[in-house]
Design a protein around this motif. Structure first.
Motif, short mmCIF file in Angstrom:
data_model
loop_
_atom_site.label_atom_id
_atom_site.label_comp_id
_atom_site.label_asym_id
_atom_site.label_seq_id
_atom_site.Cartn_x
_atom_site.Cartn_y
_atom_site.Cartn_z
N PRO A 116 0.84 -1.21 0.00
CA PRO A 116 0.00 0.00 0.00
C PRO A 116 0.87 1.26 0.00
O PRO A 116 1.73 1.44 0.88
N LEU A 117 0.67 2.12 -0.98
CA LEU A 117 1.42 3.36 -1.05
C LEU A 117 1.13 4.26 0.15
O LEU A 117 2.00 5.00 0.62
N SER A 118 -0.09 4.21 0.66
CA SER A 118 -0.45 5.05 1.81
C SER A 118 0.42 4.73 3.02
O SER A 118 0.80 5.64 3.78
N ASN A 119 0.74 3.46 3.22
CA ASN A 119 1.62 3.09 4.33
C ASN A 119 3.02 3.66 4.14
O ASN A 119 3.64 4.17 5.08
N LEU A 120 3.52 3.57 2.92
CA LEU A 120 4.86 4.09 2.64
C LEU A 120 4.90 5.61 2.84
O LEU A 120 5.83 6.15 3.43
N ALA A 121 3.89 6.30 2.32
CA ALA A 121 3.88 7.76 2.37
C ALA A 121 3.85 8.29 3.80
O ALA A 121 4.29 9.41 4.08
N SER A 122 3.35 7.48 4.75
CA SER A 122 3.23 7.94 6.14
C SER A 122 4.50 7.69 6.96
O SER A 122 4.58 8.11 8.12
N LEU A 123 5.47 7.01 6.38
CA LEU A 123 6.67 6.66 7.15
C LEU A 123 7.46 7.90 7.56
O LEU A 123 7.64 8.84 6.77
N GLN A 124 7.95 7.87 8.79
CA GLN A 124 8.80 8.94 9.34
C GLN A 124 10.10 8.33 9.85
O GLN A 124 10.19 7.11 10.08
N LEU A 125 11.09 9.16 10.03
CA LEU A 125 12.36 8.69 10.58
C LEU A 125 12.14 8.04 11.95
O LEU A 125 11.33 8.52 12.75
N GLU A 126 12.85 6.95 12.17
CA GLU A 126 12.80 6.16 13.40
C GLU A 126 11.56 5.29 13.52
O GLU A 126 11.40 4.57 14.51
#
Length: 740
Positions: A38-48
């Motif tokens: 899911p692209l939505s999961n990737l787009a929400s990723l933050q450092l750490e």
């Protein structure tokens, strides 16, 4: 994402059979499973953030996001790592408009993910597959057995050696193999008499200018030599700059030694000392003896590039580039060196992978950045241009085959990577126009090429790197076995050479003050990025050697990743060497100017305009040119992500003042623009716009022959989204002033 959410889930192969069957994977896959990302999961990723990566239906790995990248074409990248109970494990992911790519490296296996975007939703469907990691073969692959028919077993056989005179020399100076300004180099000349009788009436010629290659007299002069030696340059049959020494006799089975001293001719010279020719003439036997050429003769440097007066980890030489105080350890801000790269790919590379070239290249560089940043080198690579290289196989070397399909590594580098040779001008012009520090050429499968990759490196200059050493060539193919293991690291390895890194002490047997700029390994355990893993019968760990770390190893964990540079025989600190050279490379080519952005709707759009003009192939952007300068100028638009893929056209406007206002049409012609009632034409036919649009304006333009001796050109760039009736353009022009 919440704590340790999965990046992908396994999906139904039958449901997505059409899209899965369209994805080309390697021929020799060990395991292949369908996944949905899911692209939505990737787009929400933050450092750490913690993520879960499933490598099969029963196994998963938890990673922590360490790095996030936004590429100029709108692609995004994420890198993560852990180094806990099983040794270093990493993941590198890149998401584009059409494809998702990921590489997972574990202690035992490597996994490759390739997925295509669904047309009706923001998910990717594809495969995760793996190759079983190959164990490198031992150095000795055959067994030497006793032969009972050995008739000479136990016999004492002596080699017969013809008596001779042997001439050799060694060098010594204050800093290993490097000669600092004002230093003298001490040369020890040895003549060994292996005859049973004394030798008389010998004459030794030292130095002399013999040909066009770089030789000792080109760089150096003798400052001291024994009384039995003289300057014989003007004597008949002697080469210029020859020192001749008369030797009355050498006793049988003995060695004669004497010393000479030299200094550099020009204090500003940097580079090798050059070949030194030494010839011994035996007048009684009427025979000549040549000294073997010593390839490890000294290298002159005009300063010590490793001095760090304030001990802040940034050398004085690099602080000059940063405009900080080398005497104040608080003046140098810790930051990454941003190395701008132009990536050129061949038609072989494009046909090898069924993936959009830009996303594939972004994935390669994202993977490389994971290794450089994970190694704490303080280096990040930034793609400023990628494009198809106009090159077809031109292999003419003796090792090339008739009608071969692959491109030969050394031939391509000779064409594009050797200064002022072959097609150097073409690659250098691209480098200058886009402000690239380094040039990478990516090709398809090796075929019969013996070399996986190669770099045109300046070698070990004790912390000094020169701008002409800027090219690497690498073969890549999804069918390599295993592609996403050591062969995928070839690009990173070759880039390491451009920072003057060597392989390992075991391989290069290097000596001198910068010998620690090398890889490191432990037998049957691990080898760092520059070391050949098969030399250590070990697994490559995707990190550069660093004695300050103790987290390397796969069999035995928590091992030192390098050896302190103070160890003259074993020192291995590639990270320290990279830090000593990174800001020099960052300064190779200035970055292109950025023009401010405006739009017809008055809103702020995340579009970036870059533009610049260069003189011929010189590095550095200019605004002032003479009428007879060769001018090349272009612009690049990095479109706002929400504009990519929308139908539109691009615009180039040239305001030439009294000469008129023009725009470039889709045929590349300059047509008049009536500013009283302007009607814009496109420089391309309407089509879905890409994330990066290159807009060439002038190519090798010379104004003088056209009768133009004075002119001021203001170049504007823009694009129109047709369905939205939106114009986005550069508010400021790129200005070119032509005059005496």
């Amino acid at each position: 994402m919440s704590c340790a959410d999965p990046v992908w889930e396994f999906t139904n192969e039958i449901e997505y059979s059409e899209i899965l069957s369209s994805i080309a994977t390697a021929d020799n896959v060990f395991v292949k499973l369908p996944v949905q990302i899911p692209l939505s999961n990737l787009a929400s990723l933050q450092l750490e953030d913690q993520i879960e990566v499933k490598t099969n239906r029963d196994t998963s790995i938890t990673f922590s996001i360490r790095d996030i990248s936004n590429f100029n074409n709108g692609d995004r990248g994420w890198n993560a790592a852990n180094n806990l109970e099983e040794g270093l494990q990493t993941i590198s992911m890149t998401a584009g408009r059409e494809h998702f790519l990921a590489t997972v490296i574990t202690a035992e296996n490597s996994f490759w993910v390739i997925a295509n975007k669904l047309t009706d939703q923001d998910d990717y469907i594809g495969w995760i597959y793996s190759h079983s990691r190959q164990t490198p073969p031992p150095l000795n692959t055959h067994l030497i057995e006793e032969d009972s028919r050995d008739f000479f077993s136990g016999a004492n056989i002596l080699a017969l050696e013809e008596p001779t005179l042997k001439v050799s020399y060694t060098t010594e100076n204050s800093d290993g193999r490097f000669v600092l300004p004002g230093d003298e180099t001490v040369w020890t000349i040895s003549i060994e008499n292996k005859f049973d009788q004394e030798k008389k009436s010998l004459s030794l010629d030292i130095g002399g200018k013999w040909g066009e290659d770089l030789e000792f007299p080109d760089t150096s002069l003798w400052t001291d030599f024994p009384e039995n030696c003289r300057d014989a340059s003007s004597e008949p049959y002697k080469k210029p700059y020859t020192i001749t020494c008369e030797i009355s006799q050498i006793e049988a089975k003995s060695t004669l030694e004497f010393t000479m001293k030299s200094q550099i001719r020009k204090p500003a010279y940097v580079g090798p000392i050059g070949f030194l020719t030494i010839i011994l003439w035996d007048s009684e036997a009427r025979k000549s003896y040549f000294a073997d050429t010593n390839l490890f003769t000294p290298i002159y440097i005009d300063q010590d590039y490793l001095i760090d007066t304030d001990l802040d980890g940034v050398t004085d030489f690099n602080e000059k580039f940063l405009k900080t105080d080398p005497n104040d350890k608080n003046s140098a801000l810790e930051r990454e060196a941003q190395i701008d790269i132009a990536v050129l790919y061949t038609s072989n590379y494009k046909s090898e992978f069924k993936i959009a070239p830009e996303t594939l290249i972004n994935s390669e560089i994202n993977f490389t950045n994971e290794i450089f940043t994970g190694s704490r080198t303080g280096v990040r690579f930034n793609i400023v241009h990628s494009g198809l290289l106009d090159y077809e196989n031109n292999c003419t070397a003796s090792r090339c085959r008739t009608n071969q399909t692959w491109n030969d590594t050394q031939t391509v580098l000779d064409e594009f990577g050797r200064k002022d040779k072959g097609r150097w001008r073409e690659s250098e012009k691209i480098r200058a126009l886009y402000g690239a520090d380094l040039v990478i050429i990516l090709d398809g499968a090796t075929g019969g090429d013996e070399t996986q990759g190669m770099a045109v490196s300046g070698g070990n200059m004790r912390g000094l790197v020169l701008p002409q050493y800027r090219t690497v060539f690498v073969h890549q193919s999804p069918n390599y076995e295993p592609y996403n293991d050591w062969k995928k690291t070839t690009l990173t390895h070759e880039l390491g050479h451009l920072f003057s890194l060597q392989h390992s002490r075991r391989q290069d047997n290097s000596n001198g003050s910068f010998a620690w700029a090398t890889g490191h390994g432990e037998d049957d355990n691990f080898a760092t990025m520059m070391a050949y893993f098969d030399v250590f019968n070990a697994t490559r760990i995707n990190r550069f050697s660093d004695p300050s770390r103790s987290d390397c190893g796969y069999i035995t964990l928590k091992r030192p990743c390098g050896v302190d540079r103070s160890d003259p025989l074993n020192g291995a600190d590639a990270v320290g060497a990279i830090k000593a050279t990174r800001f020099q490379i960052e300064q190779f080519s200035p970055r292109r100017p950025i023009l401010s952005t405006k739009s017809s709707d008055g809103k702020i759009h995340a579009t970036k305009f870059l533009a610049g003009a260069v003189k011929d192939i010189e590095l550095g952007f200019k605004t002032k040119f003479s009428p007879y300068d060769t001018i090349t100028a272009s612009g690049t638009i990095n479109l706002a992500p929400d504009h990519v893929g929308k139908v539109g056209t691009t615009h180039i406007i040239v305001d030439a003042g009294p000469l008129g206002v023009f725009q470039i049409n889709r045929q590349g012609q300059f047509v008049a623009l009536d500013m009283a009632a302007p009607v814009l034409v496109g420089s391309i036919s309407p089509r879905p716009l890409r994330g990066i649009e290159d807009l060439p304006v002038l190519n090798d333009f010379i104004a003088g022959p056209l009768g133009v001796t004075e002119a001021r050109l203001n170049l504007y760039f823009g694009y129109t989204l047709i369905d939205l009736d939106l114009l986005v353009y550069s508010a400021d022009p790129l200005t070119i002033q032509i005059g005496e």
